[in-house]
Design an enzyme around this catalytic site. Structure first.
Site, PDB file in Angstrom:
ATOM      1  CG  ASP A  22       5.478  49.506  14.399  1.00 23.34           C
ATOM      2  OD1 ASP A  22       4.301  49.902  14.515  1.00 23.34           O
ATOM      3  OD2 ASP A  22       6.290  49.514  15.337  1.00 23.34           O
TER       4      ASP A  22
ATOM      5  CE1 TYR B  50      -3.052  46.325  14.932  1.00 26.59           C
ATOM      6  CE2 TYR B  50      -2.876  44.416  13.496  1.00 26.59           C
ATOM      7  CZ  TYR B  50      -3.473  45.618  13.817  1.00 26.59           C
ATOM      8  OH  TYR B  50      -4.480  46.102  13.037  1.00 26.59           O
TER       9      TYR B  50
ATOM     10  CG  PHE C 204      -4.434  47.999   8.588  1.00 31.09           C
ATOM     11  CD1 PHE C 204      -4.770  48.936   9.557  1.00 31.09           C
ATOM     12  CD2 PHE C 204      -3.731  48.449   7.471  1.00 31.09           C
ATOM     13  CE1 PHE C 204      -4.431  50.286   9.424  1.00 31.09           C
ATOM     14  CE2 PHE C 204      -3.390  49.796   7.320  1.00 31.09           C
ATOM     15  CZ  PHE C 204      -3.741  50.705   8.294  1.00 31.09           C
TER      16      PHE C 204
ATOM     17  CG  HIS D 222      -4.152  55.569  10.654  1.00 34.53           C
ATOM     18  ND1 HIS D 222      -4.795  54.716  11.525  1.00 34.53           N
ATOM     19  CD2 HIS D 222      -3.092  54.888  10.165  1.00 34.53           C
ATOM     20  CE1 HIS D 222      -4.139  53.572  11.556  1.00 34.53           C
ATOM     21  NE2 HIS D 222      -3.101  53.641  10.743  1.00 34.53           N
TER      22      HIS D 222
END
Length: 225
Positions: free
Chosen positions: A65, A67, A78, A186
């Site tokens: 989701d 920032y 990202f 990740h």
């Protein structure tokens, strides 16, 4: 809100916009944007789709989701707005990019040039409350983004980049006979040393694009934005 998509995604996602879950999601978002601080800005919710049309999508990099800090989110997984500090996960992505393709890290997180080359930077949830990660999970966004993933999978010749468990959970939506998957842990500081570093995703993506007779991605971002 959904009329903002000014390319072929509008037609692809139109059936979803008519469904009951989406109508409920819209009502929920209207209320949230009126009464709370929500990220990204309302005009940027569909940025990933705006910048990377369906027909041009070559690669999907899935995030979770947006920032949740002030003025960070721009509707791309990202990525952050110009002037924002590069977040830790993106720093690690740049580190791996340098290791993989000798591309020097830049000091910003504005990934729009990737999106414009056919890299769909898609979060599975497209909005979030200020400083409350995952606060808009299970409100309906997952249905919409799953539909987008499925439609690309059906089209074929797409490289899906799945970093971390929440992204890997989408494997079942992807027809692996028609598409390629690149996955690892990740890139966050908690897991990057356990299989993200050294995974060379960027060179792998470009090798597959050559196989698909498509233009490789120029991963070098401009120094200044």
């Amino acid at each position: 809100m959904h009329k903002f998509i000014k390319n072929d995604w509008q037609e692809i996602l139109e059936p979803e916009f008519k469904k009951e879950y989406y109508q409920k999601l819209r009502e929920f978002l209207k209320e949230e944007y009126q009464t709370k601080i929500i990220h990204p800005d309302m005009n940027n919710i569909y940025n990933a789709f705006q910048l990377t049309p369906f027909k041009d999508t070559k690669v999907v990099i899935l995030g979770q989701d947006p920032y949740h800090g002030e003025n960070q989110a721009i509707g791309l997984s990202f990525a952050v707005a110009p002037g924002c500090k590069v977040p830790p996960s993106l720093k690690n992505i740049y580190k791996e990019l340098q290791d993989d393709l000798r591309i020097e890290p830049v000091n910003h997180g504005y990934l729009v040039p990737w999106a414009e080359q056919g890299v769909l930077l898609l979060n599975t949830v497209l909005t979030v409350r200020d400083h409350q990660p995952n606060s808009h999970q299970n409100k309906g966004w997952e249905n919409l983004t799953d539909a987008a993933i499925k439609s690309l999978s059906d089209r074929g010749n797409v490289i899906f980049v799945l970093w971390g468990n929440s992204a890997k959970a989408k494997v079942e939506l992807i027809d692996q006979s028609k598409n390629k998957i690149i996955s690892s842990v990740h890139p966050s500081p908690f897991s990057a040393y356990h299989g993200f570093f050294g995974s060379k995703p960027f060179s792998k993506i470009n090798e597959i694009l050559v196989e698909y007779n498509r233009e490789p991605i120029n991963w070098q971002l401009p120094k200044n934005v």
